[in-house]
Design a protein around this motif. Structure first.
Motif, PDB file in Angstrom:
ATOM      1  N   THR A  70     -11.374 -38.353  -7.529  1.00  0.00           N
ATOM      2  CA  THR A  70     -11.462 -36.901  -7.640  1.00  0.00           C
ATOM      3  C   THR A  70     -10.226 -36.272  -7.022  1.00  0.00           C
ATOM      4  N   THR A 112      -8.266 -33.491  -4.929  1.00  0.00           N
ATOM      5  CA  THR A 112      -8.614 -32.648  -3.796  1.00  0.00           C
ATOM      6  C   THR A 112      -8.446 -31.183  -4.164  1.00  0.00           C
ATOM      7  N   ARG A 113      -9.082 -30.345  -3.398  1.00  0.00           N
ATOM      8  CA  ARG A 113      -8.990 -28.902  -3.656  1.00  0.00           C
ATOM      9  C   ARG A 113      -7.571 -28.404  -3.443  1.00  0.00           C
ATOM     10  N   ARG A 119      -5.349 -28.249  -6.481  1.00  0.00           N
ATOM     11  CA  ARG A 119      -5.699 -27.177  -7.416  1.00  0.00           C
ATOM     12  C   ARG A 119      -5.439 -25.796  -6.815  1.00  0.00           C
ATOM     13  N   SER A 120      -4.898 -25.750  -5.612  1.00  0.00           N
ATOM     14  CA  SER A 120      -4.694 -24.492  -4.903  1.00  0.00           C
ATOM     15  C   SER A 120      -3.377 -23.837  -5.327  1.00  0.00           C
TER      16      SER A 120
END
Length: 136
Positions: A3, A5-6, A9-10
């Motif tokens: 997956t 990481t956030r 996508r930031s």
């Protein structure tokens, strides 16, 4: 399953990375341009006050831009490392098969009842032996 990481996508993270790279590139271009102009005009004797004195200030500003870009990239690298180290662990999820015909939990319960009966009989026998023992 991998997956993302956030952080990846930031949008602010990528603005920091792109802005830092742009600051470094612009600073290097300004530095090279002003230093080459100063070098050529000073060596051939055609230098004016604007080229020499203003050129020095532009070179300092370009060096500051390069330094700020390097600090921004170091901060982005630190954020990426921290996001990787302190990433939340995905919870273990047990998948329940609702279409299963048999329930697997019923069999171990029956086995547990069968094993408990001999243990209860042994405890009763031990208690009988204690009661039958002569008192001192």
């Amino acid at each position: 399953m991998h997956t993302r990481t956030r952080l990846l996508r930031s949008i602010p993270f990528w603005v920091l990375v792109v802005g830092s790279l742009a600051s470094i590139v612009y600073g290097v271009l300004q530095l090279i341009e002003k230093l080459s102009v100063m070098e050529t005009t000073l060596t051939d004797g055609t230098a004016t006050g604007v080229e020499v004195y203003v050129g020095q200030s532009v070179v300092v500003v370009a060096a500051i831009l390069i330094g700020a870009g390097i600090v921004g990239l170091a901060l982005a690298l630190s954020l990426a490392t921290a996001a990787k180290v302190f990433a939340p662990v995905a919870p273990a999820v047990e998948v329940i098969d609702w279409d299963a015909d048999e329930v697997a939990d019923e069999e171990p319960a029956a086995e547990a009842l069968e094993t408990e009966q001999p243990v209860a009989e042994e405890l009763d026998a031990d208690a009988a032996e204690v009661e039958a023992a002569p008192a001192r």
